[in-house]
Design an enzyme around this catalytic site. Structure first.
Site, PDB file in Angstrom:
ATOM      1  N   GLU A  37       4.889  -5.410  -4.258  1.00 19.66           N
ATOM      2  CA  GLU A  37       4.419  -4.748  -5.469  1.00 19.66           C
ATOM      3  C   GLU A  37       3.183  -3.907  -5.188  1.00 19.66           C
ATOM      4  O   GLU A  37       2.609  -3.949  -4.088  1.00 19.66           O
ATOM      5  CB  GLU A  37       4.099  -5.795  -6.544  1.00 19.66           C
ATOM      6  CG  GLU A  37       3.033  -6.791  -6.124  1.00 19.66           C
ATOM      7  CD  GLU A  37       2.911  -7.972  -7.084  1.00 19.66           C
ATOM      8  OE1 GLU A  37       3.566  -7.992  -8.134  1.00 19.66           O
ATOM      9  OE2 GLU A  37       2.135  -8.893  -6.760  1.00 19.66           O
ATOM     10  N   ARG A  84       3.225 -20.305  -6.818  1.00 22.78           N
ATOM     11  CA  ARG A  84       1.825 -20.585  -7.139  1.00 22.78           C
ATOM     12  C   ARG A  84       1.198 -21.481  -6.082  1.00 22.78           C
ATOM     13  O   ARG A  84       1.711 -22.552  -5.771  1.00 22.78           O
ATOM     14  CB  ARG A  84       1.704 -21.263  -8.506  1.00 22.78           C
ATOM     15  CG  ARG A  84       2.124 -20.403  -9.671  1.00 22.78           C
ATOM     16  CD  ARG A  84       1.719 -21.033 -11.005  1.00 22.78           C
ATOM     17  NE  ARG A  84       2.454 -20.395 -12.089  1.00 22.78           N
ATOM     18  CZ  ARG A  84       3.543 -20.912 -12.652  1.00 22.78           C
ATOM     19  NH1 ARG A  84       3.996 -22.092 -12.249  1.00 22.78           N
ATOM     20  NH2 ARG A  84       4.158 -20.261 -13.608  1.00 22.78           N
ATOM     21  N   HIS A 139      -2.613 -13.475  -3.354  1.00 18.67           N
ATOM     22  CA  HIS A 139      -3.339 -12.590  -4.247  1.00 18.67           C
ATOM     23  C   HIS A 139      -3.440 -13.191  -5.640  1.00 18.67           C
ATOM     24  O   HIS A 139      -2.743 -14.147  -5.978  1.00 18.67           O
ATOM     25  CB  HIS A 139      -2.622 -11.236  -4.341  1.00 18.67           C
ATOM     26  CG  HIS A 139      -1.245 -11.338  -4.929  1.00 18.67           C
ATOM     27  ND1 HIS A 139      -0.149 -11.721  -4.192  1.00 18.67           N
ATOM     28  CD2 HIS A 139      -0.786 -11.127  -6.187  1.00 18.67           C
ATOM     29  CE1 HIS A 139       0.924 -11.728  -4.954  1.00 18.67           C
ATOM     30  NE2 HIS A 139       0.565 -11.381  -6.187  1.00 18.67           N
ATOM     31  N   HIS A 169       4.281 -14.007  -2.880  1.00 23.10           N
ATOM     32  CA  HIS A 169       5.694 -13.704  -3.116  1.00 23.10           C
ATOM     33  C   HIS A 169       6.452 -13.670  -1.788  1.00 23.10           C
ATOM     34  O   HIS A 169       5.904 -13.284  -0.747  1.00 23.10           O
ATOM     35  CB  HIS A 169       5.858 -12.354  -3.798  1.00 23.10           C
ATOM     36  CG  HIS A 169       5.083 -12.227  -5.079  1.00 23.10           C
ATOM     37  ND1 HIS A 169       5.211 -13.115  -6.123  1.00 23.10           N
ATOM     38  CD2 HIS A 169       4.155 -11.313  -5.473  1.00 23.10           C
ATOM     39  CE1 HIS A 169       4.411 -12.755  -7.108  1.00 23.10           C
ATOM     40  NE2 HIS A 169       3.758 -11.666  -6.737  1.00 23.10           N
TER      41      HIS A 169
END
Length: 321
Positions: free
Chosen positions: A119, A197, A177, A102
């Site tokens: 996150e 991705r 991740h 991200h």
């Protein structure tokens, strides 16, 4: 003016190629299909949850923001003309998620109006042998990652970590991740739906076509020297005490074990989000009381003041720092 009270929202369920039916264990109503994400508290163009309890039932979180803004979100949680700062999800990983990364808020390639995405994960359940992908191996730079992607050997660059229920992971933007099959996760994140991705196992998506990869963006936003990712076991915690399990510029998350009546309070600075991770109990406040159970999430207004938790349960508490 309606008396403030804890808000519970109707989840927005999202079908995902890697999803399943595990969220039904929480008593949640799932539509047909492979449900990978339950957006429990959301104020985003791709999913806005609506209040389902009390006097404000039927209002979306966006409408709560517009009508009650600072009173409900707090001086730090409310931003003029800005959406609710966090997105709260439950994830059912029946299959491996794509290898992904991200961006930060400052990435020039962000879609218009979108934020970066830092996150954290709390593992609610994990099958024996379950694992996640968590960061690059030492020494992997942009050139090495680019070559590995092009040659179809990106997995050689990644660290695998075994997981079990109760593990907590902090995933700052820039950390490569992926959640893998066999875990159910509570996710607290920035209010963003931007994912790049890196690799998706050459599998078709829900429409039967290969899902889009974002190789150049992924290479641009990856933090090759590390972004400060951290992980911890969270079982070293006593009854009715908080253990800080993730801290970022966007959220602070603590884990608490409720074993007896526990008097707590919100502050004018921030809302409080409670995720009931395990067990059952009650949430009480001035003027009300509600039975709560695992899988439920609540937004406590900054102006709520005192509240009490009781029962036998594990709770995640999130605030804006």
């Amino acid at each position: 003016m309606t008396q403030v009270y804890p808000l519970q929202f109707k989840p927005e369920m999202k079908e995902r190629i890697w999803g399943g039916r595990a969220l039904e264990q929480f008593g949640l109503e799932l539509p047909e299909g492979a449900i990978g994400e339950g957006w429990m508290i959301g104020d985003h163009p791709n999913g806005t949850t609506k209040v389902m309890n009390g006097a404000l039932a039927g209002l979306g979180l966006d409408e709560i923001r517009e009508q009650y803004g600072r009173e409900y979100f707090g001086t730090k949680g409310y931003v003029e003309d800005g959406r609710f700062p966090l997105l709260i999800k439950l994830l059912d990983c029946n299959d491996d998620l794509s290898i992904q990364v991200h961006p930060t808020d400052s990435y020039e390639g962000l879609p218009k109006g979108e934020l970066g995405k830092t996150e954290m994960w709390y593992i609610l359940a994990a099958e024996p042998g379950a694992k996640i992908i968590y960061g690059l191996k030492d020494g992997v730079d942009r050139a090495a990652l680019a070559s590995a992607i092009e040659e179809g050997r990106v997995m050689d660059c990644l660290q695998e970590v075994s997981v079990e229920a109760g593990d907590a992971f902090y995933i700052p933007a820039g950390t490569v991740h992926a959640l893998c099959a066999g875990v159910v996760v509570a996710e607290i994140q920035q209010n963003s739906d931007t994912t790049y991705r890196v690799f998706d196992y050459n599998r078709p998506g829900l429409d039967g076509k290969l899902r889009e990869l974002h190789v150049e963006d992924s290479l641009n936003v990856t933090a090759y020297e590390g972004a400060g990712a951290s992980r911890m076991k969270t079982d070293a915690i006593g009854d009715n005490e908080w253990l800080r399990i993730a801290e970022s510029p966007y959220f602070v998350v603590e884990k608490g074990l409720v074993r007896a009546p526990w008097k707590l309070s919100t502050t004018p600075e921030s809302f409080v989000i409670l995720v009931i991770a395990e067990g059952t109990g009650t949430l009480s406040w001035d003027g009300g009381k509600q039975e709560v159970k695992a899988g439920e999430c609540f937004l406590l207004p900054a102006s709520l003041g005192g509240y009490e938790l009781d029962g036998h349960m594990t709770v995640l508490r999130s605030v804006t720092p």
